[in-house]
Structures are given as C-alpha cells and as structure tokens.
Design a protein around this motif. Structure first.
Motif, PDB file in Angstrom:
ATOM      1  N   GLU A   1       0.821  -1.194   0.000  1.00 12.52           N
ATOM      2  CA  GLU A   1       0.000   0.000   0.000  1.00 12.52           C
ATOM      3  C   GLU A   1       0.863   1.256   0.000  1.00 12.52           C
ATOM      4  OE1 GLU A   1      -2.438  -0.250   3.509  1.00 12.52           O
ATOM      5  OE2 GLU A   1      -4.025  -1.231   2.412  1.00 12.52           O
ATOM      6  N   LEU A  23      -3.591   3.509  -1.007  1.00 11.14           N
ATOM      7  CA  LEU A  23      -3.816   3.064  -2.376  1.00 11.14           C
ATOM      8  C   LEU A  23      -3.032   1.785  -2.622  1.00 11.14           C
ATOM      9  CD1 LEU A  23      -3.419   6.366  -4.458  1.00 11.14           C
ATOM     10  CD2 LEU A  23      -5.534   5.198  -3.873  1.00 11.14           C
ATOM     11  N   ASP A  24      -3.654   0.860  -3.302  1.00 12.93           N
ATOM     12  CA  ASP A  24      -2.976  -0.375  -3.690  1.00 12.93           C
ATOM     13  C   ASP A  24      -1.893  -0.023  -4.704  1.00 12.93           C
ATOM     14  OD1 ASP A  24      -2.169  -2.831  -4.708  1.00 12.93           O
ATOM     15  OD2 ASP A  24      -4.198  -3.643  -4.783  1.00 12.93           O
ATOM     16  N   ARG A  25      -0.674  -0.452  -4.464  1.00 10.64           N
ATOM     17  CA  ARG A  25       0.438  -0.115  -5.366  1.00 10.64           C
ATOM     18  C   ARG A  25       0.248  -0.715  -6.759  1.00 10.64           C
ATOM     19  NH1 ARG A  25       4.769   2.538  -3.011  1.00 10.64           N
ATOM     20  NH2 ARG A  25       4.781   2.495  -0.742  1.00 10.64           N
ATOM     21  N   GLN A  26      -0.622  -1.712  -6.883  1.00  7.56           N
ATOM     22  CA  GLN A  26      -0.903  -2.304  -8.193  1.00  7.56           C
ATOM     23  C   GLN A  26      -1.894  -1.457  -8.989  1.00  7.56           C
ATOM     24  OE1 GLN A  26       1.028  -4.773  -8.976  1.00  7.56           O
ATOM     25  NE2 GLN A  26       1.809  -4.894  -6.891  1.00  7.56           N
ATOM     26  N   GLU A  27      -2.564  -0.508  -8.315  1.00  5.06           N
ATOM     27  CA  GLU A  27      -3.569   0.328  -8.975  1.00  5.06           C
ATOM     28  C   GLU A  27      -3.269   1.810  -8.795  1.00  5.06           C
ATOM     29  OE1 GLU A  27      -7.609  -0.727  -8.024  1.00  5.06           O
ATOM     30  OE2 GLU A  27      -7.054  -2.804  -7.729  1.00  5.06           O
ATOM     31  N   LEU A  28      -2.032   2.205  -9.027  1.00  2.00           N
ATOM     32  CA  LEU A  28      -1.652   3.605  -8.865  1.00  2.00           C
ATOM     33  C   LEU A  28      -1.985   4.391 -10.129  1.00  2.00           C
ATOM     34  CD1 LEU A  28       1.759   3.505  -6.961  1.00  2.00           C
ATOM     35  CD2 LEU A  28      -0.492   4.108  -6.106  1.00  2.00           C
ATOM     36  N   THR A  29      -3.241   4.786 -10.230  1.00  2.00           N
ATOM     37  CA  THR A  29      -3.680   5.578 -11.372  1.00  2.00           C
ATOM     38  C   THR A  29      -4.312   6.866 -10.860  1.00  2.00           C
ATOM     39  OG1 THR A  29      -5.886   4.600 -11.428  1.00  2.00           O
ATOM     40  CG2 THR A  29      -4.164   3.496 -12.726  1.00  2.00           C
ATOM     41  N   LYS A  31      -7.138   8.060 -11.799  1.00  2.00           N
ATOM     42  CA  LYS A  31      -8.567   7.782 -11.574  1.00  2.00           C
ATOM     43  C   LYS A  31      -8.797   7.137 -10.209  1.00  2.00           C
ATOM     44  CE  LYS A  31     -12.501   5.507 -13.765  1.00  2.00           C
ATOM     45  NZ  LYS A  31     -12.951   4.725 -14.916  1.00  2.00           N
ATOM     46  N   GLU A  32      -7.944   6.208  -9.828  1.00  2.00           N
ATOM     47  CA  GLU A  32      -8.086   5.531  -8.531  1.00  2.00           C
ATOM     48  C   GLU A  32      -7.769   6.495  -7.383  1.00  2.00           C
ATOM     49  OE1 GLU A  32      -8.874   2.251  -5.927  1.00  2.00           O
ATOM     50  OE2 GLU A  32      -9.540   2.875  -7.911  1.00  2.00           O
ATOM     51  N   ASP A  62      -1.351   9.260 -14.889  1.00  2.00           N
ATOM     52  CA  ASP A  62      -0.984   8.074 -14.113  1.00  2.00           C
ATOM     53  C   ASP A  62       0.493   8.057 -13.732  1.00  2.00           C
ATOM     54  OD1 ASP A  62      -3.605   7.305 -14.402  1.00  2.00           O
ATOM     55  OD2 ASP A  62      -3.207   5.739 -15.878  1.00  2.00           O
TER      56      ASP A  62
END
Length: 107
Positions: A1, A23-29, A31-32, A62
């Motif tokens: 995270e 934030l999940d490091r796999q979803e660092l966008t 938008k997220e 991103d």
C-alpha cells in the motif's frame, strides 16, 4: 500500500487537517487516486478541478501518481459555485459532541 495525506484545499477553513488514505500499489492511477480521495473526504469527483501535490505541483496523469511516495501531501482543488453546495452541513443533533439532553437543561 501507498499511504498519502489528503485534504480539501480551502484557505477559509480555520482547521484543514489532512487524512491518510491507502492506495494499492498495483492500482496507482489518477482515476483511482481521485476515487479514493473523494470517497474518504465525502466529495463528488465532478467537483474536483485538480489534484495538487504540495507545495505547488499539479498531478495530471498516471505517471505522476506512480511517482508519489509514502506520506506525500495532496490537496483536492474544488470548483466552487454559489449554486452548488459541495457539502451537506449536519444538523446540530448529528454533530459529534452534541448532547440533546444538555441543550434542554434549564437553570
């Protein structure tokens, strides 16, 4: 995270504390980041004009979000309109620390 500190940019507030979000490091966008920040702060994403990395850097894409590091401070800059109320003001009975019985005491 990834842990970030986020607040709403508002120079008129006497206290404008940050909250921490994860934030999940796999979803660092972008938008997220916008989704999680707005959810945690109770803001409609449509009212966000931009996200600022303090002190003076606008996040745009991103790749900008991917470069963020733990505990960096961000502000949501909102579009303000007199016609739009961005926040619902809680009734006194909904505010923390409000004691209905104490308000009815007579001396």
């Amino acid at each position: 995270e990834l842990v970030l500190k986020v607040r709403i940019q508002n120079p008129n507030l006497r206290e404008n504390d940050f909250i921490e979000i994860e934030l999940d490091r796999q979803e660092l966008t972008y938008k997220e980041l916008l989704r999680v920040s707005c959810c945690e702060l109770g803001v409609n994403p449509e009212h966000v004009q931009k996200i600022r990395k303090l002190p003076n850097t606008m996040l745009r894409k991103d790749k900008d979000v991917a470069r963020l590091q733990d505990f960096q401070e961000l502000e949501l800059v909102l579009t303000v309109s007199d016609k739009n109320l961005l926040f619902r003001v809680p009734a006194p009975s909904e505010q923390s620390g409000y004691n209905k019985k104490a308000s009815e005491l007579t001396y």
